[in-house]
Write an enzyme that holds these catalytic residues in place. Structure first.
Site, PDB file in Angstrom:
ATOM      1  N   TYR A 210       0.823  -1.203   0.000  1.00 61.98           N
ATOM      2  CA  TYR A 210       0.000   0.000   0.000  1.00 61.98           C
ATOM      3  C   TYR A 210       0.868   1.269   0.000  1.00 61.98           C
ATOM      4  O   TYR A 210       2.093   1.191  -0.080  1.00 61.98           O
ATOM      5  CB  TYR A 210      -0.982  -0.043   1.166  1.00 61.98           C
ATOM      6  CG  TYR A 210      -1.983  -1.179   1.045  1.00 61.98           C
ATOM      7  CD1 TYR A 210      -2.840  -1.254  -0.051  1.00 61.98           C
ATOM      8  CD2 TYR A 210      -2.060  -2.190   1.994  1.00 61.98           C
ATOM      9  CE1 TYR A 210      -3.752  -2.296  -0.192  1.00 61.98           C
ATOM     10  CE2 TYR A 210      -2.963  -3.241   1.869  1.00 61.98           C
ATOM     11  CZ  TYR A 210      -3.803  -3.294   0.778  1.00 61.98           C
ATOM     12  OH  TYR A 210      -4.691  -4.330   0.638  1.00 61.98           O
ATOM     13  N   CYS A 393      -8.090 -22.008  11.578  1.00 63.42           N
ATOM     14  CA  CYS A 393      -8.119 -21.536  10.197  1.00 63.42           C
ATOM     15  C   CYS A 393      -7.371 -22.529   9.320  1.00 63.42           C
ATOM     16  O   CYS A 393      -6.254 -22.940   9.639  1.00 63.42           O
ATOM     17  CB  CYS A 393      -7.466 -20.162  10.102  1.00 63.42           C
ATOM     18  SG  CYS A 393      -7.096 -19.644   8.415  1.00 63.42           S
ATOM     19  N   CYS A 399     -12.080 -16.319   2.935  1.00 63.28           N
ATOM     20  CA  CYS A 399     -12.409 -15.038   3.563  1.00 63.28           C
ATOM     21  C   CYS A 399     -12.124 -13.886   2.603  1.00 63.28           C
ATOM     22  O   CYS A 399     -12.999 -13.046   2.351  1.00 63.28           O
ATOM     23  CB  CYS A 399     -11.660 -14.862   4.881  1.00 63.28           C
ATOM     24  SG  CYS A 399      -9.893 -15.202   4.796  1.00 63.28           S
ATOM     25  N   GLN A 474     -15.983 -35.457   1.872  1.00 66.50           N
ATOM     26  CA  GLN A 474     -15.136 -35.101   0.728  1.00 66.50           C
ATOM     27  C   GLN A 474     -13.808 -34.469   1.137  1.00 66.50           C
ATOM     28  O   GLN A 474     -12.837 -34.511   0.383  1.00 66.50           O
ATOM     29  CB  GLN A 474     -15.892 -34.130  -0.186  1.00 66.50           C
ATOM     30  CG  GLN A 474     -17.115 -34.724  -0.864  1.00 66.50           C
ATOM     31  CD  GLN A 474     -16.752 -35.837  -1.836  1.00 66.50           C
ATOM     32  OE1 GLN A 474     -16.034 -35.615  -2.801  1.00 66.50           O
ATOM     33  NE2 GLN A 474     -17.248 -37.033  -1.585  1.00 66.50           N
ATOM     34  N   LYS A 484      -1.527 -30.268   1.926  1.00 68.61           N
ATOM     35  CA  LYS A 484      -2.906 -29.828   2.120  1.00 68.61           C
ATOM     36  C   LYS A 484      -3.507 -30.402   3.405  1.00 68.61           C
ATOM     37  O   LYS A 484      -4.720 -30.457   3.566  1.00 68.61           O
ATOM     38  CB  LYS A 484      -3.762 -30.237   0.913  1.00 68.61           C
ATOM     39  CG  LYS A 484      -3.311 -29.592  -0.394  1.00 68.61           C
ATOM     40  CD  LYS A 484      -3.464 -28.073  -0.347  1.00 68.61           C
ATOM     41  CE  LYS A 484      -2.765 -27.392  -1.519  1.00 68.61           C
ATOM     42  NZ  LYS A 484      -3.324 -27.726  -2.802  1.00 68.61           N
TER      43      LYS A 484
END
Length: 722
Positions: A210, A393, A399, A474, A484
């Site tokens: 930024y 999380c 999100c 799943q 993962k």
């Protein structure tokens, strides 16, 4: 576990925080055009303060309405009329013993075109015409892509005219010298308003690419005046902001600077249509540490360490594959160089990890961003010895994706594992009226487990019937590709919480109509998930060399050292390909659309495509599978018509392959629904993939809605959730 440091107080200047846990700033879209704090925004943050967090740091808060508004639904401290609501906000946070710091922000070149110059107009139009927001959000999704594609918008501002930022992709102009002075004053004015509102301190957002970082970076700052050139000059913009705040707010008003220590251009990032490292671009850790020392000398009270920017998005907002704590070395180097407190996120996901990094001297405070979205009570659960109840999380990035996708629709961001995001007040007031009535839930995937938890919270007696030997559905496949494993946390944590509130989970139990009836249930929820599609219409689909992604991911079939044609490039296909190339297979991915994984959030592609490229994966786009034979596949070039159907565009060709893997989507598994209807079972609900194929977040939100607003409120014969 004993936490010797995590729950000890710390001082940031004159501000004493009750513990070492901070909530990172994260824009979720709970604001409104005029920048005033909304009830939804305050409810969201207050829930985290109530959950034991010591320091609440707000989402980005604009200080400039004209070219500094990063989103329509954003907090603001750009006008005096925003002060009263901010005071109410601060009072609500303080009522739980927490401190509030507002993050002052300007996006600079990372702004989106539609937000530049339009916010003041939107504010005025809304005051004159209350239905204006609804009208805007009806047309914004249609016009925004066109404006971006053809750059039909005002240019974003930066330290210099420079290349557009990746993802934002807005043309950029340099701030004039006069404008630089104006923006500096606007930061100061924003801080003054915060102090008047009773806010405990401010954070200056100098990271993630930024505006403040744009002045610090030689990549975006090529100015020739006193704000560019040497390191000292590139620091001048930030230095004058700090000096102005000190002059107007006093020497004792806490100031934190969030700083990217390394821009990580040395890591692979997207450059045009490929990925490459750019080690001679921007600044590295050595210069970042020098910046931190210089910022300490300005009189700042703490450094909030982060990294990168939009051009290297995954190196500040990591996808699932990144290792916990991978960038803690950045904070450690800063801590060696400065004497003021060092705050850092460092991809921390458990209180044990947080405590360890504090004890190792990596940092003085842990900053938890997405973990606070996933579980507002992270701190309270850890402090009371209930660490196992924390919903971790899983780094799925939903999100930010949902926040960005919904920004032009007037909606906000959501969470895959926490369906109460944006509904905090409603969740606090959940009715306890189940009266121990039994509800049978069929399926222990994320939908079934979530539904069971909230039914139990309401006082129902949920019984979950799962035919497999383990929960997860799943996700037991999704967590199998390399790195993962975090995805599996969601069903582990959901199971823990469902059982904690009283749900009974029966594994190795296949639901039948008779079994369901034996419970005399008040309601029945079908959450039986989905299975991979294997279209019978494709010639050769029954050949022995043809498998689905389910067979590969489950380990039912192991393939090594083969030529593989993988048909379909959604995320399931790409992750299956990643597993295949790890086993020395040569993979060719065939996709009917004109690009790989169309519609997939760009961060996932930026994470996985370079890994597939490194293993020699080939891509064949705009081709449709026609036939499978023993030596490979026959594919036909196509274009996609306006009706979204493929149209032949040339002669078919053969791709040699030893093995064919189909990744053509999934279909709901819901045969039990019809059987229950025929047996006249009342109050029957279908959720998750059993009703419609979707994401984890879709399943958990449907489950929450059924458990809290449907069952016991609107008894019906059969309800299929949308």
């Amino acid at each position: 576990m004993e936490y010797k440091m995590l729950f000890t107080p710390i001082k940031i200047g004159t501000m004493e925080v009750k513990n070492r846990i901070a909530m990172s700033p994260m824009l979720m879209g709970f604001g409104q055009f005029d920048g005033q704090a909304t009830d939804m925004l305050m409810d969201y943050y207050e829930e985290r303060a109530k959950g034991g967090t010591g320091l609440i740091m707000t989402e980005i808060c604009r200080i400039n309405d004209k070219h500094g508004a990063a989103a329509f639904a954003q907090l603001g401290m750009s006008q005096d009329y925003q002060i009263p609501k901010m005071k109410e906000f601060a009072d609500r946070i303080h009522s739980h013993g927490a401190k509030l710091v507002v993050q002052l922000h300007h996006p600079g070149r990372q702004n989106v075109g539609l937000a530049i110059g339009t916010v003041p107009l939107c504010i005025a139009c809304t005051r004159a015409f209350k239905k204006f927001p609804k009208m805007l959000f009806n047309i914004a999704p249609k016009i925004a892509p066109t404006l971006e594609k053809y750059h039909i918008s005002k240019r974003a501002v930066s330290a210099s005219a420079c290349e557009p930022a990746y993802y934002a992709n807005t043309k950029v102009r340099a701030l004039s010298h006069r404008e630089v002075k104006q923006v500096i004053q606007q930061y100061v004015d924003g801080a003054v308003r915060c102090k008047k509102a009773g806010v405990d301190g401010v954070e200056l957002h100098g990271t993630h690419g930024y505006l403040i970082q744009q002045f610090l970076s030689p990549n975006t700052n090529q100015r020739t005046d006193e704000y560019g050139g040497s390191e000292e000059n590139r620091l001048r913009f930030l230095k004058e902001i700090v000096e102005g705040i000190r002059k107007e707010c006093g020497e004792d008003y806490p100031i934190i600077v969030r700083l990217s220590i390394d821009e990580f251009y040395s890591k692979k990032g997207r450059v045009g249509d490929h990925y490459e490292e750019q080690p001679n671009k921007g600044y590295d850790m050595a210069q970042g540490v020098r910046y931190a020392k210089a910022i300490e000398a300005m009189g700042v009270n703490a450094i909030d360490v982060s990294s990168a920017g939009y051009d290297r998005f995954n190196y500040w907002l990591e996808p699932t594959s990144f290792e916990l704590g991978w960038r803690k070395y950045l904070a450690a180097e800063v801590k060696k160089a400065v004497k003021i407190p060092v705050i850092a996120a460092n991809l921390i996901r458990t209180p044990e990890q947080a405590e360890k990094q504090l004890q190792e001297g990596v940092q003085d405070m842990v900053s938890l961003g997405r973990p606070h979205i996933a579980d507002p009570y992270f701190a309270e659960k850890a402090q009371n010895g209930r660490e196992n109840e924390i919903k971790r999380c899983i780094c799925c990035l939903y999100c930010i994706q949902s926040m960005q996708d919904n920004a032009y629709h007037g909606d906000h961001g959501y969470c895959s594992v926490n369906p109460t995001v944006g509904r905090e007040k409603e969740a606090r007031e959940i009715r306890r009226d189940g009266k121990d009535r039994t509800v049978v839930v069929v399926g222990a995937g994320v939908a079934g487990l979530t539904c069971a938890e909230f039914l139990a919270r309401r006082g129902f007696k949920p019984v979950v019937l799962e035919k497999a030997a383990e929960v997860g559905g799943q996700i037991q496949l999704a967590n199998k590709p390399p790195k993962k494993e975090k995805l599996g946390w969601c069903f582990e944590d959901m199971k823990t919480n469902a059982e904690k509130f009283g749900a009974e989970i029966k594994l190795n139990t296949e639901a039948t109509v008779d079994l369901i009836k034996s419970y005399n249930p008040y309601a029945v929820v079908i959450a039986t998930g989905a299975s991979a599609v294997k279209p019978r219409a494709i010639k050769g689909v029954d050949h022995a060399n043809v498998y689905t992604t389910t067979e590969i991911l489950s380990g039912q079939v192991s393939i090594e050292g083969k030529k593989v044609a993988l048909i379909g490039s959604g995320m399931t296909g790409l992750e299956t390909a990643e597993l295949l190339v790890e086993k020395d297979n040569k993979v060719t991915i065939v996709e009917m659309q004109s690009s790989i994984a169309p519609g997939t959030w760009f961060q996932h592609l930026d994470d996985i495509i370079p890994k597939l490229d490194d293993k020699g994966t080939e891509y064949v786009v705009s081709h449709k599978l026609n036939e499978i034979d023993d030596t490979g596949v026959v594919v036909e070039p196509v274009t996609i018509g306006k009706d979204k159907k493929p149209v032949s565009a040339g002669a078919p060709k053969h791709i040699d392959a030893d093995v064919v893997v189909l990744s053509l989507g999934s279909r709901p598994v819901n045969e039990l629904v019809k059987e229950c209807e025929e047996a006249n079972i009342d109050n029957l609900y279908v959720i998750g993939d059993a009703g419609k194929i979707g994401r984890i977040a879709d399943a958990t939100r449907q489950a929450y809605d059924v458990a809290t607003t449907k069952i016991g409120f609107e008894p019906r014969k059969f309800v299929k959730q949308k």
